[in-house]
Motif scaffolding. Structure first.
Motif, PDB file in Angstrom:
ATOM      1  N   ALA A  93      29.762 -13.403  16.153  1.00  0.00           N
ATOM      2  CA  ALA A  93      29.683 -11.985  15.778  1.00  0.00           C
ATOM      3  C   ALA A  93      30.651 -11.670  14.639  1.00  0.00           C
ATOM      4  O   ALA A  93      30.317 -10.938  13.691  1.00  0.00           O
ATOM      5  CB  ALA A  93      29.982 -11.123  16.998  1.00  0.00           C
ATOM      6  N   ALA A 122      24.561 -13.585  14.079  1.00  0.00           N
ATOM      7  CA  ALA A 122      25.621 -13.835  15.054  1.00  0.00           C
ATOM      8  C   ALA A 122      25.144 -14.853  16.093  1.00  0.00           C
ATOM      9  O   ALA A 122      25.838 -15.826  16.404  1.00  0.00           O
ATOM     10  CB  ALA A 122      26.017 -12.536  15.744  1.00  0.00           C
ATOM     11  N   ILE A 149      27.526 -11.331  22.945  1.00  0.00           N
ATOM     12  CA  ILE A 149      27.066 -10.648  21.730  1.00  0.00           C
ATOM     13  C   ILE A 149      26.317  -9.376  22.127  1.00  0.00           C
ATOM     14  O   ILE A 149      26.515  -8.303  21.547  1.00  0.00           O
ATOM     15  CB  ILE A 149      26.175 -11.588  20.881  1.00  0.00           C
ATOM     16  CG1 ILE A 149      27.016 -12.755  20.357  1.00  0.00           C
ATOM     17  CG2 ILE A 149      25.540 -10.830  19.719  1.00  0.00           C
ATOM     18  CD1 ILE A 149      26.239 -13.824  19.631  1.00  0.00           C
ATOM     19  N   GLN A 156      27.736  -5.549  21.310  1.00  0.00           N
ATOM     20  CA  GLN A 156      26.988  -4.559  20.531  1.00  0.00           C
ATOM     21  C   GLN A 156      26.750  -3.287  21.349  1.00  0.00           C
ATOM     22  O   GLN A 156      26.781  -2.179  20.813  1.00  0.00           O
ATOM     23  CB  GLN A 156      25.692  -5.148  19.971  1.00  0.00           C
ATOM     24  CG  GLN A 156      24.629  -5.565  20.970  1.00  0.00           C
ATOM     25  CD  GLN A 156      23.804  -4.413  21.516  1.00  0.00           C
ATOM     26  OE1 GLN A 156      23.614  -3.405  20.836  1.00  0.00           O
ATOM     27  NE2 GLN A 156      23.352  -4.547  22.747  1.00  0.00           N
TER      28      GLN A 156
END
Lengths: 528, 349
Positions: free
Chosen positions: B81, B98, B258, B262
């Motif tokens: 990321a 990522a 990840i 987010q």
């Protein structure tokens, strides 16, 4: 007056009778031999005598025991010890990091009074190490042992450990009867001889010895009386001078039930299917020390012998589950050793004696257990979707349902987990896996151990069917001579890791009995 | 079905937690806390955490037990990321880049880690804890010395080393949350929004793991995990499948962090990865998994219950007690349930 009298001892474990009206009498200073095949009830009888908890937890026993004429009902091993009974177990009960003295005196240490002890109780008294060492020395001398009492157990030869165990028992002042459970099984020949001398000198000191072994010649050479157990019944109790080795062997093996045996067939012309050359297998407790065999195509080849002699090691070695050296040749082609995959790829499969550990996924369904080998090795029950091969659940279930019907597996459905099945049904699941795999050679160990009569018959019938109708080669290892005789075409007897001989299943009891004890019939006859 | 068999099927821990969850929901209604907002939070948090919980499945099935070393996959996910951020990718591209960086790295790391676990058979769960600690400490050094230049990543003063918490606002923060979310245009803490993209993304990974479990390889892997003896004697290379299970678990951990980051909107570096394994382990155990058996349904039930509990507990308990009780509830529940599972061994937890 007899030192020990056991009268009409019977015992059953959850409906399964393991001892029936056994009588045993031992005089003071007598060496008494107790022999019998595995599962004949020797250990149970000793557990009763020694007051082991396993007896009480399973509902006690019937019959009475007397020591010096007094009724004797041990509730625990402590009671037995208080009555002057000592026991040396097959597995050593010694602490490796402690010295010989510390082991001999464990929990019976001589102590000197101290202030701490007066205040807080005897447990805090000081050890009287000099007296402890003195006592141990005396015990060791009685056993003709030239070893310092301050040596640690760790690193001592096995034979010495055995003597330390005995030293501990004879150090108990009130010892009248010493039970030795297969004491010479772990000893080398020279050690065993020395050991027998020691037993005789103990007997001269007035200690009675109850000696459990499967080495008939040892019994013959040292003991005064002998009792033979078979299938929980006392079949023979006799003074040693009135009985020969051959009679002992016959009594031990005997044919208790006449089983319907298959019609014999001559397979001497059949091609060799599996050949073992000088095979050594390092399987703990069942070591194979150089066995060569030729197994014919389509036969049922029985492998028998007493526990711990290495018969179990052979199939495990062929399958590559324990470190193996030598050669395994299948249909003229040498196999890679120590690789289960290699054997499976060559269509050899193995149903282990360790059914729960090796034979089953206990927390998985019957159907997955049955399909697994065929699916993993032969890519059966798989369908290709896009990139991967996925399980054909429907095919797996259908196959399982068919097998459940054929082998009469009692279960709620093919999705039931195998853990809750009975021993017999678990074994049937294992056999179903082998059938689904469709091997050329089936290795099967202890096929009927721990399963009921009905399942037993079905399992053995299935093996016969596979061999006679389907032409499969079956190598069956079993502790039960009776079932080997019932279905095998030839029986190999393994003793001390080596092949003692290959016999016709109709061979006389005494010949097989002596072979299992590591003796040769002809030699015994010539000696006699 | 009698009450007793129903109880046995649900199990004691799940029953307690479900009852607690429902009690909190009732509490929320009584206290006039708007439920719509709570439900969106539950779905968002479910989507954020579910892949991390899913990472427990291959580990348990392959026989290495609960993978307390999710941190290994997590730090690599964070690395992916960060690099994607550094290169200036945003939105969908940022998210994909990522993953494209992180997943292969995780596969390699999982492979090596699997080899290591094969040398410590029987002690995997203890060892994995310590490996986690070591990896995280090692990465603390890496975060400091990485030669990155993006001003949003590095400390504003001194200009060396990465920040402890990095806002993803200008990277791919909340990319999945907002993807196909409905109803459109709903904003504010009290309105209901369903994070479709995030749930679909989880479903994708769950489907992959589900399919794998039903493949030949997956079946061999479960056999290896259930009984090494059985698997070996049926020709399965046990060590290879244990490595495979470890690899998949590590890859899922990377993909999971990840997704988590987010959704959260921030990348948390340094010691943060250490605190991710416990809740994930607790979730799957609440869902009904044991140390030997784990399935997708356990992931879904467990994550839903565990996250639901936290989301609802926060406002309810804070109103009642006034203090920060929600965090305490989280710690008690997660550690308690793990302890319970460990004492029960392979039995039904």
């Amino acid at each position: 007056m007899a030192l020990l009298e056991m009268k009409d001892i019977s015992k059953s474990y959850s409906g399964n009778q393991v001892l029936k009206n056994v009588n045993l009498t031992i005089e003071p200073g007598e060496i008494h031999g107790l022999i019998g095949e595995n599962g004949a009830g020797k250990s149970t009888l000793m557990n009763i005598l020694f007051g082991m908890p396993v007896i009480h937890n399973t509902g006690g026993h019937e019959g009475q025991m007397f020591i010096n004429g007094e009724p004797f009902t041990p509730k625990s091993p402590m009671d037995a010890m208080a009555a002057g009974i000592g026991m040396v177990h097959q597995e050593f009960m010694l602490i490796p990091g402690f010295t010989i003295t510390e082991n001999v005196k464990l929990n019976r240490e001589n102590t000197k009074e101290t202030i701490l002890g007066k205040v807080f109780g005897k447990k805090l008294n000081r050890l009287d190490r000099e007296t402890m060492a003195e006592d141990t020395k005396i015990a060791l001398e009685k056993l003709h042992m030239n070893i310092d009492e301050f040596v640690k157990i760790q690193g001592l030869p096995v034979g010495y450990m055995q003597f330390v165990e005995i030293a501990r028992e004879i150090d108990k002042r009130n010892l009248q009867l010493l039970i030795l459970d297969e004491p010479t099984a772990v000893l080398a020949e020279s050690e065993a001889e020395k050991f027998l001398e020691v037993i005789q000198s103990l007997s001269e000191m007035g200690i009675a010895i109850l000696f459990i072994t499967h080495r008939l010649d040892e019994i013959k050479s040292v003991s005064h009386g002998i009792t033979v157990l078979r299938d929980g019944e006392m079949v023979l109790a006799e003074k040693i001078e009135n009985i020969s080795l051959v009679e002992m062997a016959r009594a031990m093996v005997g044919r208790s039930v006449e089983l319907s045996t298959e019609e014999r067939r001559d397979l001497s012309d059949a091609p060799v299917h599996l050949e073992l050359i000088d095979m050594h297998v390092k399987m703990p407790g069942e070591e194979v020390k150089g066995v060569s065999l030729e197994i014919k195509k389509g036969e049922i080849f029985g492998i028998g012998g007493l526990a711990g002699q290495g018969k179990i090691g052979i199939s495990n070695g062929i399958m590559g589950l324990y470190p193996t050296t030598g050669k395994v040749i299948k249909s003229g082609q040498e196999m890679k050793l120590n690789s289960p995959r290699e054997m499976l790829d060559n269509n050899v499969t193995f149903l282990s004696e360790d059914r729960k550990g090796m034979g089953l996924l206990l927390d998985d369904s019957i159907e997955n257990n049955i399909a697994f080998a065929a699916q993993e090795i032969k890519d059966k029950f798989l369908k290709k979707i896009l990139v991967g091969r996925f399980l054909d659940k429907k095919g797996i279930t259908e196959n399982a349902v068919k097998m459940i019907e054929e082998l009469d597996i009692r279960c709620t459905s093919s999705k039931q987990h195998t853990r809750r099945l009975s021993g017999g049904n678990q074994q049937k699941v294992c056999i179903a896996r082998a059938l689904t795999f469709e091997p050329d050679i089936l290795l099967i160990s202890e096929p009927t151990r721990g399963i009921d009569i009905g399942a037993k018959k079905l399992v053995l019938d299935t093996l016969v069917h596979l061999s006679r109708e389907e032409g499969m080669t079956v190598v069956m290892t079993s502790s039960e001579l009776a079932e080997l005789r019932q279905v095998s075409d030839r029986i190999a007897i393994i003793s001390d890791g080596k092949l003692q001989g290959i016999f016709n299943p109709d061979e006389k009891d005494e010949v097989l009995g002596l072979a299992m004890a590591g003796d040769d019939y002809e030699e015994v006859l010539n000696d006699a | 079905m009698t009450l007793k068999t129903l109880y046995q099927k649900i199990g004691f821990p799940r029953l307690i937690i479900t009852v607690f969850f429902i009690a909190l929901l009732i509490g929320a209604v009584v206290l006039n806390i708007p439920l719509a907002g709570l439900w969106s939070s539950i779905f968002v948090r479910f989507g954020m955490n579910a892949i991390l919980v899913l990472a427990m499945v291959p580990g348990i099935r392959a026989g290495i037990g609960i993978n307390f070393n999710l941190a290994l996959g997590i730090v690599l996910g964070l690395l992916g990321a960060i690099l994607s951020f550094e290169f200036g990718f945003q939105g969908a591209t940022g998210f994909l880049v990522a993953n494209a960086i992180a997943l292969p790295l995780a596969a390699i790391a999982g492979y090596l880690y699997g080899h290591m676990l094969n040398r410590v058979k029987g002690d995997e769960m203890t060892v994995s804890n310590y490996i986690g600690l070591s990896i995280v400490s090692f990465m603390c050094i890496v975060w400091i010395i990485l030669p990155l230049t993006n001003r949003e990543l590095i400390w504003p003063m001194g200009g060396k080393g990465l920040r402890v918490t990095i806002s993803m606002e200008n990277s791919f923060g909340e990319f999945l949350n907002n993807l196909w979310a409905f109803p459109k245009g709903a904003t504010g803490a009290s309105s209901f929004v369903f994070p479709t993209g995030m749930i679909v993304y989880f479903a994708l990974w769950a489907a992959i793991v589900w399919a794998f479990n039903r493949s030949k390889a997956g079946s061999a892997m479960s056999a290896a995990g259930a009984s090494e003896l059985f698997a070996t004697s049926n020709g399965v290379n046990v060590n290879r499948y244990r490595i495979l299970g470890t690899m998949i678990s590590t890859i899922l951990a990377a993909a999971g962090i990840i997704t988590y980051a987010q959704g959260f909107g921030f990348l948390q570096l340094y010691r943060a990865p250490l605190y991710m394994s416990m809740p994930a382990a607790a979730s799957i155990l609440i869902g009904g998994a044991t140390l030997k058996d784990a399935r997708i349904i356990h992931v879904i039930i467990g994550t839903f219950l565990f996250q639901g509990l936290l989301v609802v507990a926060l406002p309810v308990i804070n109103v009642v007690s006034g203090g920060d009780m929600a965090e305490i509830v989280r710690v008690i529940v997660s550690n308690g349930i793990i302890l319970y599972a460990l004492t029960r061994g392979g039995e039904e937890a």
